[in-house]
Design a protein around this motif. Structure first.
Motif, PDB file in Angstrom:
ATOM      1  N   ARG A   1       0.826  -1.208   0.000  1.00  0.00           N
ATOM      2  CA  ARG A   1       0.000   0.000   0.000  1.00  0.00           C
ATOM      3  C   ARG A   1       0.863   1.263   0.000  1.00  0.00           C
ATOM      4  NH1 ARG A   1      -5.203   0.264   1.414  1.00  0.00           N
ATOM      5  NH2 ARG A   1      -5.186  -1.752   0.348  1.00  0.00           N
ATOM      6  N   THR A   2       1.992   1.216   0.698  1.00  0.00           N
ATOM      7  CA  THR A   2       2.908   2.363   0.725  1.00  0.00           C
ATOM      8  C   THR A   2       3.485   2.643  -0.654  1.00  0.00           C
ATOM      9  OG1 THR A   2       3.486   1.905   3.028  1.00  0.00           O
ATOM     10  CG2 THR A   2       4.997   3.292   1.772  1.00  0.00           C
ATOM     11  N   LEU A   3       3.881   1.588  -1.352  1.00  0.00           N
ATOM     12  CA  LEU A   3       4.424   1.763  -2.704  1.00  0.00           C
ATOM     13  C   LEU A   3       3.362   2.307  -3.657  1.00  0.00           C
ATOM     14  CD1 LEU A   3       6.590  -1.489  -3.028  1.00  0.00           C
ATOM     15  CD2 LEU A   3       7.364   0.842  -2.538  1.00  0.00           C
ATOM     16  N   GLU A   4       2.133   1.838  -3.520  1.00  0.00           N
ATOM     17  CA  GLU A   4       1.045   2.350  -4.358  1.00  0.00           C
ATOM     18  C   GLU A   4       0.809   3.842  -4.095  1.00  0.00           C
ATOM     19  OE1 GLU A   4      -2.288  -0.060  -3.482  1.00  0.00           O
ATOM     20  OE2 GLU A   4      -1.550  -1.834  -4.564  1.00  0.00           O
ATOM     21  N   LEU A   5       0.743   4.219  -2.826  1.00  0.00           N
ATOM     22  CA  LEU A   5       0.544   5.630  -2.483  1.00  0.00           C
ATOM     23  C   LEU A   5       1.691   6.486  -3.001  1.00  0.00           C
ATOM     24  CD1 LEU A   5      -0.769   5.385   1.192  1.00  0.00           C
ATOM     25  CD2 LEU A   5      -2.049   6.119  -0.815  1.00  0.00           C
ATOM     26  N   THR A   6       2.908   5.974  -2.881  1.00  0.00           N
ATOM     27  CA  THR A   6       4.071   6.731  -3.347  1.00  0.00           C
ATOM     28  C   THR A   6       4.019   6.958  -4.848  1.00  0.00           C
ATOM     29  OG1 THR A   6       5.413   5.787  -1.554  1.00  0.00           O
ATOM     30  CG2 THR A   6       6.580   6.777  -3.407  1.00  0.00           C
ATOM     31  N   ALA A   7       3.679   5.920  -5.608  1.00  0.00           N
ATOM     32  CA  ALA A   7       3.643   6.040  -7.069  1.00  0.00           C
ATOM     33  C   ALA A   7       2.543   7.009  -7.517  1.00  0.00           C
ATOM     34  CB  ALA A   7       3.435   4.667  -7.699  1.00  0.00           C
ATOM     35  N   VAL A   8       1.343   6.860  -6.961  1.00  0.00           N
ATOM     36  CA  VAL A   8       0.226   7.728  -7.366  1.00  0.00           C
ATOM     37  C   VAL A   8       0.490   9.169  -6.965  1.00  0.00           C
ATOM     38  CG1 VAL A   8      -2.235   8.178  -7.057  1.00  0.00           C
ATOM     39  CG2 VAL A   8      -1.422   5.832  -7.281  1.00  0.00           C
ATOM     40  N   ALA A   9       0.943   9.382  -5.725  1.00  0.00           N
ATOM     41  CA  ALA A   9       1.206  10.745  -5.260  1.00  0.00           C
ATOM     42  C   ALA A   9       2.335  11.396  -6.053  1.00  0.00           C
ATOM     43  CB  ALA A   9       1.550  10.726  -3.771  1.00  0.00           C
ATOM     44  N   ALA A  10       3.369  10.634  -6.394  1.00  0.00           N
ATOM     45  CA  ALA A  10       4.479  11.194  -7.167  1.00  0.00           C
ATOM     46  C   ALA A  10       4.039  11.595  -8.571  1.00  0.00           C
ATOM     47  CB  ALA A  10       5.624  10.185  -7.241  1.00  0.00           C
ATOM     48  N   ALA A  11       3.181  10.787  -9.190  1.00  0.00           N
ATOM     49  CA  ALA A  11       2.696  11.127 -10.534  1.00  0.00           C
ATOM     50  C   ALA A  11       1.856  12.403 -10.514  1.00  0.00           C
ATOM     51  CB  ALA A  11       1.881   9.966 -11.095  1.00  0.00           C
ATOM     52  N   ILE A  12       0.947  12.506  -9.544  1.00  0.00           N
ATOM     53  CA  ILE A  12       0.120  13.712  -9.445  1.00  0.00           C
ATOM     54  C   ILE A  12       0.986  14.926  -9.116  1.00  0.00           C
ATOM     55  CG2 ILE A  12      -1.761  14.802  -8.177  1.00  0.00           C
ATOM     56  CD1 ILE A  12      -2.938  12.030  -7.737  1.00  0.00           C
ATOM     57  N   ALA A  13       1.942  14.754  -8.199  1.00  0.00           N
ATOM     58  CA  ALA A  13       2.803  15.869  -7.800  1.00  0.00           C
ATOM     59  C   ALA A  13       3.680  16.349  -8.945  1.00  0.00           C
ATOM     60  CB  ALA A  13       3.668  15.450  -6.616  1.00  0.00           C
TER      61      ALA A  13
ATOM     62  N   LEU B   1      -0.406  13.663   0.385  1.00  0.00           N
ATOM     63  CA  LEU B   1       0.936  13.418  -0.125  1.00  0.00           C
ATOM     64  C   LEU B   1       1.178  14.137  -1.445  1.00  0.00           C
ATOM     65  CD1 LEU B   1       1.283   9.604   0.665  1.00  0.00           C
ATOM     66  CD2 LEU B   1       2.373  11.492   1.864  1.00  0.00           C
ATOM     67  N   ALA B   2       0.200  14.093  -2.347  1.00  0.00           N
ATOM     68  CA  ALA B   2       0.377  14.700  -3.670  1.00  0.00           C
ATOM     69  C   ALA B   2       0.466  16.218  -3.570  1.00  0.00           C
ATOM     70  CB  ALA B   2      -0.775  14.302  -4.587  1.00  0.00           C
ATOM     71  N   LEU B   3      -0.433  16.836  -2.820  1.00  0.00           N
ATOM     72  CA  LEU B   3      -0.420  18.299  -2.703  1.00  0.00           C
ATOM     73  C   LEU B   3       0.827  18.785  -1.979  1.00  0.00           C
ATOM     74  CD1 LEU B   3      -4.181  18.948  -1.853  1.00  0.00           C
ATOM     75  CD2 LEU B   3      -3.041  19.151  -4.069  1.00  0.00           C
ATOM     76  N   HIS B   4       1.258  18.043  -0.985  1.00  0.00           N
ATOM     77  CA  HIS B   4       2.463  18.430  -0.250  1.00  0.00           C
ATOM     78  C   HIS B   4       3.711  18.295  -1.123  1.00  0.00           C
ATOM     79  CE1 HIS B   4       4.930  19.054   3.341  1.00  0.00           C
ATOM     80  NE2 HIS B   4       5.663  18.032   2.949  1.00  0.00           N
ATOM     81  N   GLU B   5       3.808  17.184  -1.831  1.00  0.00           N
ATOM     82  CA  GLU B   5       4.982  16.953  -2.679  1.00  0.00           C
ATOM     83  C   GLU B   5       5.003  17.889  -3.876  1.00  0.00           C
ATOM     84  OE1 GLU B   5       7.138  13.271  -5.096  1.00  0.00           O
ATOM     85  OE2 GLU B   5       5.386  12.913  -3.835  1.00  0.00           O
ATOM     86  N   ALA B   6       3.826  18.291  -4.368  1.00  0.00           N
ATOM     87  CA  ALA B   6       3.770  19.198  -5.509  1.00  0.00           C
ATOM     88  C   ALA B   6       4.423  20.534  -5.197  1.00  0.00           C
ATOM     89  CB  ALA B   6       2.316  19.411  -5.934  1.00  0.00           C
ATOM     90  N   ALA B   7       4.317  20.987  -3.944  1.00  0.00           N
ATOM     91  CA  ALA B   7       4.937  22.259  -3.567  1.00  0.00           C
ATOM     92  C   ALA B   7       6.458  22.183  -3.702  1.00  0.00           C
ATOM     93  CB  ALA B   7       4.539  22.627  -2.142  1.00  0.00           C
ATOM     94  N   TYR B   8       7.038  21.077  -3.290  1.00  0.00           N
ATOM     95  CA  TYR B   8       8.485  20.914  -3.423  1.00  0.00           C
ATOM     96  C   TYR B   8       8.888  20.670  -4.874  1.00  0.00           C
ATOM     97  CZ  TYR B   8       8.793  20.619   1.656  1.00  0.00           C
ATOM     98  OH  TYR B   8       8.738  20.902   3.008  1.00  0.00           O
TER      99      TYR B   8
END
Length: 208
Positions: free
Chosen positions: A75-87, A167-174
């Motif tokens: 589940r962590t890997l799935e969240l990381t991949a989806v959030a990174a793509a959106i970000a 995760l996506a909104l936070h990572e998008a800022a960086y």
């Protein structure tokens, strides 16, 4: 008239290697000794930890490879991949907005980056997870006027959705700042060459 010995006269045809002395690497005995001591200490520490029965490595291995832990890893890997793509997509858009000559877009991007970088990630996760306590229904429309109801907040914002949003909104800022720094680092001459070829680039990197 003085005679010159041809054998003693250097010629231009002499090979370059014959005029270069052999290169001898510089030795560092102190650095080598310290490196060996450091590796020895690390090896002794690892052996001590591995041989200590109080760590109960068999119990550690049992729980580390249990189904719950592996499911959490998946589940962590799935969240990381989806959030990174959106970000990545949102971050690039924010970077272009920050470099835009449009003052409104510039302010919106700067405010977004400031807010999501200044707010702790845990706070953002808790906010999205408890959004249903603030808004029972999620709708699109004019505040105080008619709108389109999308559905119940608790049904739309599930724990998985809340994690992805945070995760996506936070990572998008960086990501936006990383992309902006990369665009700014492009040499001015390269930007002018790109514009000469018809690329959609201004002197500051943004095209609008």
């Amino acid at each position: 008239m003085t005679k010159t010995n041809i054998k003693d006269t250097p010629t231009a045809e002499a090979p370059e290697a014959s005029r270069i002395d052999k290169v001898v690497p510089l030795r560092h005995p102190v650095r080598t000794t310290l490196s060996v001591i450091f590796v020895a200490f690390v090896a002794l520490g690892l052996i001590n930890v591995a041989a200590n029965p109080r760590f109960e490595w068999d119990v550690v291995g049992h729980y580390m490879f249990s189904s719950q832990i592996l499911l959490g890893l998946e589940r962590t890997l799935e969240l990381t991949a989806v959030a990174a793509a959106i970000a990545a997509v949102l971050g690039c858009a924010l970077a272009l907005m920050r470099l835009s000559h449009n003052r409104l877009l510039n302010v919106i991007s700067a405010g977004y980056v400031w807010f999501f970088r200044a707010t702790p990630l845990l706070v953002q996760i808790l906010f999205w997870y408890n959004l249903g306590a603030l808004y029972a229904q999620i709708s699109i429309g004019i505040p105080g006027g008619p709108g389109i109801v999308l559905g119940d907040a608790n049904e739309l914002i599930t724990p998985l959705t809340a994690a992805i949003l945070a995760l996506a909104l936070h990572e998008a800022a960086y990501t936006a700042e990383v992309c902006r720094a990369g665009i700014i680092s492009v040499n001015k001459g390269q930007g002018e060459a790109a514009r000469a070829l018809g690329a959609w680039v201004s002197s500051e990197g943004a095209g609008f």
